[in-house]
Design an enzyme around this catalytic site. Structure first.
Site, PDB file in Angstrom:
ATOM      1  N   LYS A   1      18.508  18.944  -9.491  1.00  0.00           N
ATOM      2  CA  LYS A   1      19.666  18.227  -8.944  1.00  0.00           C
ATOM      3  C   LYS A   1      19.273  16.809  -8.574  1.00  0.00           C
ATOM      4  O   LYS A   1      18.106  16.489  -8.335  1.00  0.00           O
ATOM      5  CB  LYS A   1      20.237  18.959  -7.732  1.00  0.00           C
ATOM      6  CG  LYS A   1      19.316  19.048  -6.506  1.00  0.00           C
ATOM      7  CD  LYS A   1      19.284  17.813  -5.623  1.00  0.00           C
ATOM      8  CE  LYS A   1      18.302  17.933  -4.462  1.00  0.00           C
ATOM      9  NZ  LYS A   1      18.117  16.666  -3.709  1.00  0.00           N
TER      10      LYS A   1
ATOM     11  N   PRO B   1       9.194  18.571 -11.681  1.00  0.00           N
ATOM     12  CA  PRO B   1       7.987  18.290 -10.898  1.00  0.00           C
ATOM     13  C   PRO B   1       8.094  18.826  -9.479  1.00  0.00           C
ATOM     14  O   PRO B   1       9.191  18.944  -8.912  1.00  0.00           O
ATOM     15  CB  PRO B   1       7.898  16.761 -10.924  1.00  0.00           C
ATOM     16  CG  PRO B   1       9.264  16.292 -11.262  1.00  0.00           C
ATOM     17  CD  PRO B   1       9.888  17.349 -12.121  1.00  0.00           C
TER      18      PRO B   1
ATOM     19  N   ALA C   1       7.683  19.018  -5.396  1.00  0.00           N
ATOM     20  CA  ALA C   1       7.836  18.105  -4.245  1.00  0.00           C
ATOM     21  C   ALA C   1       8.406  16.763  -4.665  1.00  0.00           C
ATOM     22  O   ALA C   1       7.877  15.705  -4.329  1.00  0.00           O
ATOM     23  CB  ALA C   1       6.497  17.931  -3.535  1.00  0.00           C
ATOM     24  N   ALA C   2       9.511  16.816  -5.406  1.00  0.00           N
ATOM     25  CA  ALA C   2      10.049  15.592  -6.016  1.00  0.00           C
ATOM     26  C   ALA C   2      11.418  15.190  -5.484  1.00  0.00           C
ATOM     27  O   ALA C   2      11.943  14.152  -5.866  1.00  0.00           O
ATOM     28  CB  ALA C   2      10.150  15.788  -7.533  1.00  0.00           C
TER      29      ALA C   2
ATOM     30  N   ALA D   1      14.917  19.643  -6.037  1.00  0.00           N
ATOM     31  CA  ALA D   1      15.300  21.038  -5.764  1.00  0.00           C
ATOM     32  C   ALA D   1      14.758  22.019  -6.791  1.00  0.00           C
ATOM     33  O   ALA D   1      15.411  23.014  -7.097  1.00  0.00           O
ATOM     34  CB  ALA D   1      16.818  21.174  -5.647  1.00  0.00           C
ATOM     35  N   GLY D   2      13.544  21.774  -7.300  1.00  0.00           N
ATOM     36  CA  GLY D   2      12.983  22.689  -8.293  1.00  0.00           C
ATOM     37  C   GLY D   2      12.798  24.101  -7.772  1.00  0.00           C
ATOM     38  O   GLY D   2      13.174  25.072  -8.429  1.00  0.00           O
ATOM     39  N   GLY D   3      12.225  24.247  -6.587  1.00  0.00           N
ATOM     40  CA  GLY D   3      12.041  25.577  -6.017  1.00  0.00           C
ATOM     41  C   GLY D   3      13.362  26.256  -5.710  1.00  0.00           C
ATOM     42  O   GLY D   3      13.519  27.468  -5.932  1.00  0.00           O
TER      43      GLY D   3
ATOM     44  N   ASP E   1      19.336  23.888  -0.233  1.00  0.00           N
ATOM     45  CA  ASP E   1      19.780  23.489  -1.568  1.00  0.00           C
ATOM     46  C   ASP E   1      20.087  24.673  -2.480  1.00  0.00           C
ATOM     47  O   ASP E   1      20.648  24.483  -3.567  1.00  0.00           O
ATOM     48  CB  ASP E   1      18.707  22.632  -2.253  1.00  0.00           C
ATOM     49  CG  ASP E   1      18.590  21.240  -1.650  1.00  0.00           C
ATOM     50  OD1 ASP E   1      19.546  20.791  -0.990  1.00  0.00           O
ATOM     51  OD2 ASP E   1      17.542  20.601  -1.840  1.00  0.00           O
TER      52      ASP E   1
END
Length: 286
Positions: free
Chosen positions: A9, A92, A94-95, A98-100, A134
């Site tokens: 996102k 990536p 900690a970018a 909202a990857g996790g 998120d």
């Protein structure tokens, strides 16, 4: 077996309203799903939850948000079924993308199907909110208004299709630190959410782009001035707008054409920005 895309996102607008008694901050955000994604593969197995990942530096244990999503859903549904979760990460770490959270949302949606639980989106969204602010947005995707601590989401008119250049400098920015340092009087501008919503309803990409504001830049940019430089480069190289996503450090720029996006990305690479991606907006998430 079931395979899902877990979409990143960006924040088209991010405002921090006040600090709540529970320690969280009340926010108002406009969030947008983009095509940069992880691949989440779920394989049914007896009893155990197992997790494998394709990159170093990411925990493949019960602390991982994807694992926690499976455990939470299994407890809620009172099922003894198990799963092997395979994460192929491209977003990536900690970018500010909202990857996790995207992985956790994909696990909730996927296991609801794989385990044949038949939970509706409202139930899944309540579980998602327990995992992170998120995660509810990532369940729905598209273009959404997020309020509360970010977990209350409502659909908006979709952002007109465009290309998104993402540039992540080689710094780590702790989210809790950014929110802890935020002071409203230091924010030079605040997003006008109502006006941005009007431009979304009109399908006016340029109107939205001109009004994108992230108040957390007032904390992150003074501490990490390379974020400001990347924004300036994006605009200089042809992006119609550039903004930090979330609490950072990733900066995104918008263009109407792939050719423009590739030009901006190439120039940023020549400037030594270590991680650069080109994505598209995603109006519907499966």
């Amino acid at each position: 077996m079931l395979t899902l895309n877990a979409y990143a996102k960006i924040n088209l607008a991010l405002d921090v309203l006040y600090k709540r008694p529970d320690g969280y901050h009340e926010v108002a955000m406009i969030m947008q799903a983009i095509s940069l994604s992880d691949t989440v593969t779920l394989t049914r197995q007896p009893e155990d939850i197992e997790l494998s990942v394709n990159i170093r530096g990411l925990a493949a244990d019960a602390s991982n948000l994807a694992y926690r999503a499976a455990a939470l859903l299994r407890d809620y549904a009172k099922t003894a079924q198990g799963v092997h979760i395979k994460l192929d990460k491209r977003i990536p770490l900690a970018a500010g993308l909202a990857g996790g959270s995207a992985d956790a949302a994909a696990v909730l949606k996927g296991l609801n199907l794989l385990w044949e639980l038949n939970l509706d989106m409202e139930e899944l969204s309540k579980l998602a909110a327990k995992l992170g602010s998120d995660v509810p947005f990532c369940l729905y995707g598209g273009t959404m208004l997020a309020t509360g601590r970010g977990e209350k989401v409502a659909p908006l008119s979709p952002l007109p299709s465009c290309y998104v250049i993402l540039a992540k400098p080689a710094v780590e920015v702790p989210t809790a630190w950014v929110y802890g340092q935020f002071k409203a009087d230091k924010a030079l501008a605040r997003p006008d959410i109502a006006v941005i919503r009007q431009y979304l309803e009109l399908g006016d990409l340029a109107g939205v782009a001109k009004r994108m504001v992230n108040v957390l830049e007032s904390v992150t940019i003074p501490a990490y001035p390379e974020i400001a430089r990347i924004k300036e480069f994006m605009l200089e190289y042809g992006a119609m707008a550039a903004l930090m996503s979330g609490s950072g450090p990733t900066v995104f720029g918008l263009t109407e054409s792939l050719e423009q996006a590739e030009t901006v990305a190439g120039r940023l690479k020549a400037r030594g920005v270590p991680e650069i991606f080109i994505a598209e907006t995603v109006s519907e998430v499966e």
